[in-house]
Scaffold this motif. Structure first.
Motif, short mmCIF file in Angstrom:
data_model
loop_
_atom_site.label_atom_id
_atom_site.label_comp_id
_atom_site.label_asym_id
_atom_site.label_seq_id
_atom_site.Cartn_x
_atom_site.Cartn_y
_atom_site.Cartn_z
N LYS A 1 0.83 -1.20 0.00
CA LYS A 1 0.00 0.00 0.00
C LYS A 1 0.88 1.26 0.00
O LYS A 1 1.96 1.26 0.60
N PRO A 2 0.43 2.32 -0.60
CA PRO A 2 1.21 3.58 -0.54
C PRO A 2 1.28 4.14 0.88
O PRO A 2 2.13 4.98 1.17
N THR A 3 0.41 3.66 1.77
CA THR A 3 0.44 4.09 3.17
C THR A 3 1.15 3.07 4.07
O THR A 3 1.17 3.23 5.30
N ALA A 4 1.74 2.04 3.48
CA ALA A 4 2.34 0.96 4.27
C ALA A 4 3.73 1.33 4.77
O ALA A 4 4.43 2.17 4.19
N ILE A 5 4.12 0.67 5.86
CA ILE A 5 5.42 0.88 6.48
C ILE A 5 6.15 -0.46 6.58
O ILE A 5 5.57 -1.46 7.01
N LEU A 6 7.43 -0.46 6.19
CA LEU A 6 8.27 -1.67 6.25
C LEU A 6 9.20 -1.57 7.44
O LEU A 6 9.87 -0.56 7.64
N ILE A 7 9.27 -2.65 8.23
CA ILE A 7 10.16 -2.72 9.39
C ILE A 7 11.12 -3.89 9.19
O ILE A 7 10.68 -5.02 8.92
N ASN A 8 12.42 -3.64 9.37
CA ASN A 8 13.40 -4.73 9.24
C ASN A 8 14.33 -4.76 10.44
O ASN A 8 15.18 -3.89 10.62
N THR A 9 14.16 -5.80 11.28
CA THR A 9 15.09 -6.06 12.37
C THR A 9 15.72 -7.44 12.19
O THR A 9 16.27 -8.01 13.14
N ALA A 10 15.63 -7.99 10.97
CA ALA A 10 16.15 -9.34 10.69
C ALA A 10 17.61 -9.26 10.25
O ALA A 10 18.52 -9.20 11.07
N ARG A 11 17.83 -9.22 8.96
CA ARG A 11 19.16 -9.04 8.39
C ARG A 11 19.05 -8.09 7.20
O ARG A 11 18.08 -8.15 6.43
N GLY A 12 20.04 -7.24 7.02
CA GLY A 12 19.99 -6.21 6.00
C GLY A 12 19.76 -6.73 4.60
O GLY A 12 18.90 -6.19 3.87
N PRO A 13 20.48 -7.76 4.15
CA PRO A 13 20.34 -8.22 2.76
C PRO A 13 18.99 -8.84 2.44
O PRO A 13 18.73 -9.16 1.28
N VAL A 14 18.12 -9.03 3.43
CA VAL A 14 16.77 -9.50 3.14
C VAL A 14 16.02 -8.46 2.31
O VAL A 14 15.10 -8.79 1.56
N VAL A 15 16.45 -7.21 2.41
CA VAL A 15 15.84 -6.11 1.65
C VAL A 15 16.83 -5.57 0.63
O VAL A 15 18.00 -5.36 0.94
N ASP A 16 16.36 -5.35 -0.59
CA ASP A 16 17.15 -4.66 -1.60
C ASP A 16 17.16 -3.18 -1.23
O ASP A 16 16.17 -2.47 -1.43
N GLU A 17 18.26 -2.73 -0.67
CA GLU A 17 18.33 -1.39 -0.09
C GLU A 17 18.17 -0.29 -1.15
O GLU A 17 17.56 0.75 -0.89
N VAL A 18 18.72 -0.52 -2.33
CA VAL A 18 18.58 0.47 -3.41
C VAL A 18 17.12 0.59 -3.83
O VAL A 18 16.59 1.70 -4.00
N ALA A 19 16.46 -0.55 -3.97
CA ALA A 19 15.04 -0.54 -4.36
C ALA A 19 14.19 0.12 -3.27
O ALA A 19 13.24 0.86 -3.58
N LEU A 20 14.52 -0.13 -2.02
CA LEU A 20 13.76 0.48 -0.92
C LEU A 20 13.94 2.00 -0.92
O LEU A 20 12.96 2.74 -0.77
N ALA A 21 15.17 2.45 -1.08
CA ALA A 21 15.42 3.89 -1.11
C ALA A 21 14.63 4.55 -2.24
O ALA A 21 14.06 5.63 -2.07
N ASP A 22 14.59 3.89 -3.38
CA ASP A 22 13.84 4.41 -4.52
C ASP A 22 12.35 4.47 -4.22
O ASP A 22 11.68 5.47 -4.52
N ALA A 23 11.82 3.41 -3.60
CA ALA A 23 10.39 3.37 -3.27
C ALA A 23 10.03 4.44 -2.24
O ALA A 23 8.96 5.07 -2.32
N LEU A 24 10.91 4.67 -1.28
CA LEU A 24 10.65 5.70 -0.28
C LEU A 24 10.72 7.10 -0.89
O LEU A 24 9.90 7.96 -0.58
N GLU A 25 11.69 7.31 -1.75
CA GLU A 25 11.83 8.62 -2.40
C GLU A 25 10.62 8.93 -3.26
O GLU A 25 10.13 10.08 -3.28
N LYS A 26 10.11 7.93 -3.95
CA LYS A 26 8.95 8.12 -4.84
C LYS A 26 7.63 8.01 -4.10
O LYS A 26 6.57 8.13 -4.70
N ARG A 27 7.68 7.75 -2.79
CA ARG A 27 6.51 7.59 -1.95
C ARG A 27 5.62 6.44 -2.42
O ARG A 27 4.39 6.50 -2.29
N LEU A 28 6.25 5.38 -2.93
CA LEU A 28 5.50 4.18 -3.27
C LEU A 28 5.02 3.49 -2.01
O LEU A 28 4.00 2.80 -2.02
#
Length: 324
Positions: free
Chosen positions: A227-254
């Motif tokens: 959802k565009p109103t959703a929030i992602l929380i990661n306390t697992a391990r960093g590489p579970v998330v594609d950090e570049v893709a996440l930064a892009d999604a946050l910047e574009k408010r996806l």
């Protein structure tokens, strides 16, 4: 007398405990040891009390002659090639359980701080810019009654779900296998597909181990399903998330925001994330309460001591190495 290398500073009582029965080579610094120094210092040792910053791959393990056990001060063990250790007959242990509740506390802390924009508010007050009450000043997202999606319903995921119940949250989860029916009933949690969880959740919290299958488990495609109103929380391990893709999604408010305690290339952080206001960043401190980190240090020491005394360690990750 058996000898143990402690590769980085831990709580002192763990070192004192080991010194009662073993010779201890203690690297009591925050920098720890380089790979080369660790290999050199491990010569003549029977055990290593390691930390996440010690990257013990197959090549390095092959150079650790005489090592019988590696006791990791963490629940995660992706820094150690466990199959390679097993082949060499090296026992590997971790520190599960003790950090469950503390880590769950912090995951929920990140969730709340991100949803209600606490770091932004803190900075705003300190800046002196706050002049008056406004109807939409730093308006965030509600937590009560929202839908929480958990990837992983193990110890920590279940502990986060228990906290969520106190906020009247609806709980969805996805895991390699459905949880026992009794746990689902206790948590009022429903097993759903990965796609359904991403589509329907207001908060997505990650509690999966880092494996080849979970590397970049959350990437551009997954973020686009949220959802565009959703929030992602990661306390697992960093590489579970594609950090570049996440930064892009946050910047574009996806998606609305993210709360991160772990990163792909710690301590490096994707530069774009550092420039964004809709992400809360913490330096891998989810288990960092004094009591929990002290107990983790002691548990690792106890694991190493048990192995060297010929006893099966309580938190053995590779039982095949014990029976070999």
């Amino acid at each position: 007398m058996s000898k143990i290398l402690v590769s980085k500073r831990v709580y002192p009582e763990a070192v004192e405990f080991l010194r009662k029965d073993f010779e201890v080579d203690y690297e009591g610094t925050d920098a720890g040891l380089t790979t080369e120094a660790l290999i050199e210092r491990a010569k003549g040792c029977d055990a290593i009390v390691s930390q996440l910053t010690d990257k013990l791959n197959a090549e390095i393990l092959s150079q650790l002659e005489g090592i019988k056990v590696i006791a990791n001060v963490a629940v995660g063990f992706d820094n150690i090639d466990v199959p390679a250790a097993t082949e060499r007959g090296i026992l590997v242990t971790n520190t599960p359980g003790v950090l469950t509740e503390t880590t769950a506390d912090f995951a929920f802390t990140l969730l709340m701080a991100t949803a209600r924009r606490i770091p932004e508010g803190h900075a705003f007050v300190h800046s002196g810019e706050w002049k008056t009450w406004l109807i939409d000043l730093l308006a965030g997202q509600d937590i009560h009654g929202a839908t929480l999606g958990l990837f992983g319903l193990g110890r920590i995921g279940a502990a986060v779900a228990r906290r969520a119940k106190g906020f009247g949250m609806r709980i969805l989860y996805n895991d390699a296998q459905p949880a026992p029916a009794a746990l689902e009933h206790e948590l009022d949690a429903r097993f759903v597909s990965k796609d359904e969880l991403l589509r329907d959740s207001d908060f997505v919290s990650l509690h999966v181990p880092l494996t080849p299958e979970t590397r970049h488990f959350i990437g551009a495609a997954e973020l686009a399903r949220m959802k565009p109103t959703a929030i992602l929380i990661n306390t697992a391990r960093g590489p579970v998330v594609d950090e570049v893709a996440l930064a892009d999604a946050l910047e574009k408010r996806l998606i609305w925001a993210a709360g991160l305690d772990v990163f792909e290339r710690e301590p490096q952080v994707e530069a774009k994330l550092l420039s964004l206001q809709n992400v809360v960043l913490a330096p891998h401190i989810a288990s960092a309460s004094v009591a929990t980190r002290r107990r983790m240090s002691m548990m690792a020491a106890e694991n190493a001591a048990a192995a060297l005394k010929g006893e099966r360690p309580a938190n053995l990750l590779n039982p095949d190495a014990w029976t070999a």
